[in-house]
Scaffold this motif. Structure first.
Motif, PDB file in Angstrom:
ATOM      1  N   THR A 140       4.182  13.768   2.454  1.00  0.00           N
ATOM      2  CA  THR A 140       4.703  15.118   2.703  1.00  0.00           C
ATOM      3  C   THR A 140       4.307  16.046   1.553  1.00  0.00           C
ATOM      4  N   LEU A 141       3.686  17.147   1.880  1.00  0.00           N
ATOM      5  CA  LEU A 141       3.295  18.146   0.878  1.00  0.00           C
ATOM      6  C   LEU A 141       3.497  19.525   1.493  1.00  0.00           C
ATOM      7  N   ARG A 142       4.212  20.379   0.775  1.00  0.00           N
ATOM      8  CA  ARG A 142       4.540  21.709   1.274  1.00  0.00           C
ATOM      9  C   ARG A 142       3.699  22.761   0.567  1.00  0.00           C
ATOM     10  N   PRO A 173       0.829  -1.211   0.000  1.00  0.00           N
ATOM     11  CA  PRO A 173       0.000   0.000   0.000  1.00  0.00           C
ATOM     12  C   PRO A 173       0.865   1.263   0.000  1.00  0.00           C
ATOM     13  N   PHE A 174       0.329   2.324  -0.555  1.00  0.00           N
ATOM     14  CA  PHE A 174       1.042   3.600  -0.554  1.00  0.00           C
ATOM     15  C   PHE A 174       0.019   4.732  -0.605  1.00  0.00           C
ATOM     16  N   ALA A 175       0.479   5.938  -0.357  1.00  0.00           N
ATOM     17  CA  ALA A 175      -0.389   7.129  -0.367  1.00  0.00           C
ATOM     18  C   ALA A 175       0.333   8.259  -1.085  1.00  0.00           C
ATOM     19  N   ARG A 176      -0.459   9.202  -1.589  1.00  0.00           N
ATOM     20  CA  ARG A 176       0.102  10.380  -2.232  1.00  0.00           C
ATOM     21  C   ARG A 176      -0.828  11.562  -2.002  1.00  0.00           C
ATOM     22  N   ALA A 177      -0.253  12.736  -1.973  1.00  0.00           N
ATOM     23  CA  ALA A 177      -1.009  13.973  -1.750  1.00  0.00           C
ATOM     24  C   ALA A 177      -0.775  14.920  -2.927  1.00  0.00           C
ATOM     25  N   THR A 178      -1.853  15.570  -3.369  1.00  0.00           N
ATOM     26  CA  THR A 178      -1.789  16.467  -4.530  1.00  0.00           C
ATOM     27  C   THR A 178      -2.476  17.781  -4.182  1.00  0.00           C
ATOM     28  N   LEU A 179      -1.830  18.880  -4.548  1.00  0.00           N
ATOM     29  CA  LEU A 179      -2.427  20.204  -4.358  1.00  0.00           C
ATOM     30  C   LEU A 179      -3.397  20.468  -5.497  1.00  0.00           C
ATOM     31  N   ALA A 180      -4.697  20.508  -5.168  1.00  0.00           N
ATOM     32  CA  ALA A 180      -5.729  20.690  -6.192  1.00  0.00           C
ATOM     33  C   ALA A 180      -5.960  22.150  -6.538  1.00  0.00           C
ATOM     34  N   THR A 181      -5.524  23.075  -5.703  1.00  0.00           N
ATOM     35  CA  THR A 181      -5.699  24.508  -5.950  1.00  0.00           C
ATOM     36  C   THR A 181      -4.533  25.018  -6.795  1.00  0.00           C
ATOM     37  N   ASN A 182      -4.831  25.617  -7.921  1.00  0.00           N
ATOM     38  CA  ASN A 182      -3.802  26.099  -8.837  1.00  0.00           C
ATOM     39  C   ASN A 182      -3.476  27.573  -8.580  1.00  0.00           C
ATOM     40  N   GLY A 183      -2.302  27.968  -9.023  1.00  0.00           N
ATOM     41  CA  GLY A 183      -1.902  29.362  -8.936  1.00  0.00           C
ATOM     42  C   GLY A 183      -1.328  29.727  -7.575  1.00  0.00           C
TER      43      GLY A 183
END
Length: 454
Positions: free
Chosen positions: A137-139, A28-38
């Motif tokens: 981790t997402l900055r 299993p694994f996970a990922r995080a994505t920033l959906a807000t652009n700009g």
């Protein structure tokens, strides 16, 4: 002859190592994505998608926690998850996505904390494996709002509008009257709780009373967050006649799309208050007081006794009715929360052919009876055909889009689950102790809400 065997052995070893690498990689694994652009500005709502993937399919959904990120407000507006499917290096993965909404309060850098996300999945088909991944981790880099003090802004939204209304004509008031003013602030892309409280100021000689606000969030038919609304009400009381000016209510806000600071305003209001009208009867001399009739105490005593007797009778009837209603409600609740009622919902789910309805019913029954995890109960009391049919149902919950239109056949589970339940009742019965729950509840409120809603 021995020389010919070595190449075969080497090929088998290479094949074994490659298969071992695939198995090891299928974790299993996970990922995080920033959906807000700009560019992200202070006070702006930021959407972050967090995906959790597991090989084969999930047997219990991931539990996404609400985490604490200093300097921000973190919410999860939509409780529903989005199902995903991916194939990586020849291995099929099932995924579930949840969207967090993060509102940074000031400029700076923010990093998601490494919180745990637990779940259950089928590492081996038919068996539950407990999985756990860390929040990726997402900055986030947040920019100060132009012109805002210390990078902070009163409101950061796509659009802000202010409207106001009054409960009467502003020129029809008299001294001593009250005027109700209602101010509504509507925003696009900003939650209602983030809208600042307006300031209701009153001119000299006028008293103002502010009431509790009403907050509401606007969502689309699919549950997508659109914006918020805040409604505030204030009452102005004018003690003297005269002309008054009620101050305007303004709100400065920053539009991240255009990069400009805008102003929304409820304009000033001009109020004319006239003298209170004088009643004509006040100019006439006072009339003599009327003669008092003799006090008939006997009639009043009899009426008082009759009223007291009637009150006692009504009280007794109300107490008895309340007890009967409480007894009836308790009987209905016991019946609704009983094990036969829970299993009847499982049977109805099988006959309906609705996989989601059946899954919710069998999960509620297993929690009600303490048979958690359900696979252990099936291994103990169900026959092989029933266990195979149940495993096929679980796989159908996480199949790809191409098979989503196929309606599962749940009828083979009816007889098999009934036989397994009969064996379970023969062993434990109503007077025996139900086996303890071996795993913590994934969603303690689910079972209770289902029985109350039935």
């Amino acid at each position: 002859m021995k020389l010919r065997i070595w190449p075969v052995l080497l090929a088998l070893a290479a094949l074994w190592l490659s298969l071992a690498g695939v198995v090891q990689a299928a974790d299993p694994f996970a990922r995080a994505t920033l959906a807000t652009n700009g560019t992200i500005y202070a006070g702006q709502e930021v959407e972050v998608d967090v995906d959790v993937f597991a090989p084969n399919y999930f047997l219990s959904p991931p539990q996404f926690p609400l985490f604490d990120l200093p300097g921000t407000i973190v919410t999860m507006p939509d409780d529903r998850g989005l199902n995903l499917n991916e194939t990586i290096d020849g291995v099929d993965f099932s995924g579930i996505r949840k969207t967090y909404v993060i509102i940074p309060q000031a400029a700076g850098d923010y990093t998601l904390p490494p919180v745990d996300i637990p779940f259950g999945y089928a590492a081996v088909p038919g068996k539950t494996t407990q999985g756990r991944v860390k929040m990726p981790t997402l900055r986030l880099t947040v920019t100060a709002v132009p012109g805002g003090p210390d990078g902070k802004a009163g409101v950061t939204a796509a659009k802000v509008t202010i409207t106001q209304s009054f409960d009467r004509d502003l020129t029809s008031l008299h001294a001593g009257d009250a005027l109700v003013r209602t101010v509504t602030v509507q925003t696009d892309g900003l939650a209602a709780m983030m809208i600042p409280e307006p300031s209701f100021e009153a001119p000299e000689g006028v008293q103002v009373y502010v009431h509790d606000p009403v907050l509401s969030d606007n969502r689309s038919d699919r549950g997508v967050f659109l914006g918020g609304a805040r409604k505030d009400t204030a009452t102005y009381v004018f003690a003297k006649a005269g002309n008054y000016t009620i101050p305007a209510i303004s709100l400065q806000w920053f539009d991240p799309a255009s990069g400009k600071t805008e102003m929304a305003e409820a304009p000033v209001a001009k109020v004319s208050v006239a003298e209170a009208p004088v009643s004509a009867s006040a100019l006439a001399p006072p009339s003599p007081p009327p003669e008092k009739a003799p006090f008939e105490w006997q009639w009043w005593v009899a009426a008082g006794l009759a009223v007291a007797a009637l009150a006692l009778l009504i009280h007794f009837a109300a107490v008895m009715a309340g007890r009967l209603q409480a007894w009836f409600d308790e009987m209905q609740m016991r019946k609704a929360q009983s094990e036969p009622t829970a299993f009847r919902r499982v049977d109805e789910g099988c006959r309906s052919g609705d996989a989601q309805r059946f899954e919710a019913a069998i999960d509620a029954w297993s929690r009600k009876t303490g048979n958690v995890p359900l696979t252990q109960w099936l291994d103990r009391f169900a026959d092989p055909e029933t266990k195979a049919a149940f495993a096929s149902h679980r796989r159908s919950l996480y199949r790809g889009r191409q098979d989503a239109a196929k309606k599962p056949d749940l009828l083979p589970l009816r007889a098999g689950l009934s036989r397994a339940r009969s064996r379970w009742l023969d062993q434990f019965g109503d007077d025996d102790t139900v086996p303890p729950n071996e795993l913590p509840d994934l969603n303690p409120a689910l079972g209770t809400e289902m029985f109350r809603g039935s």
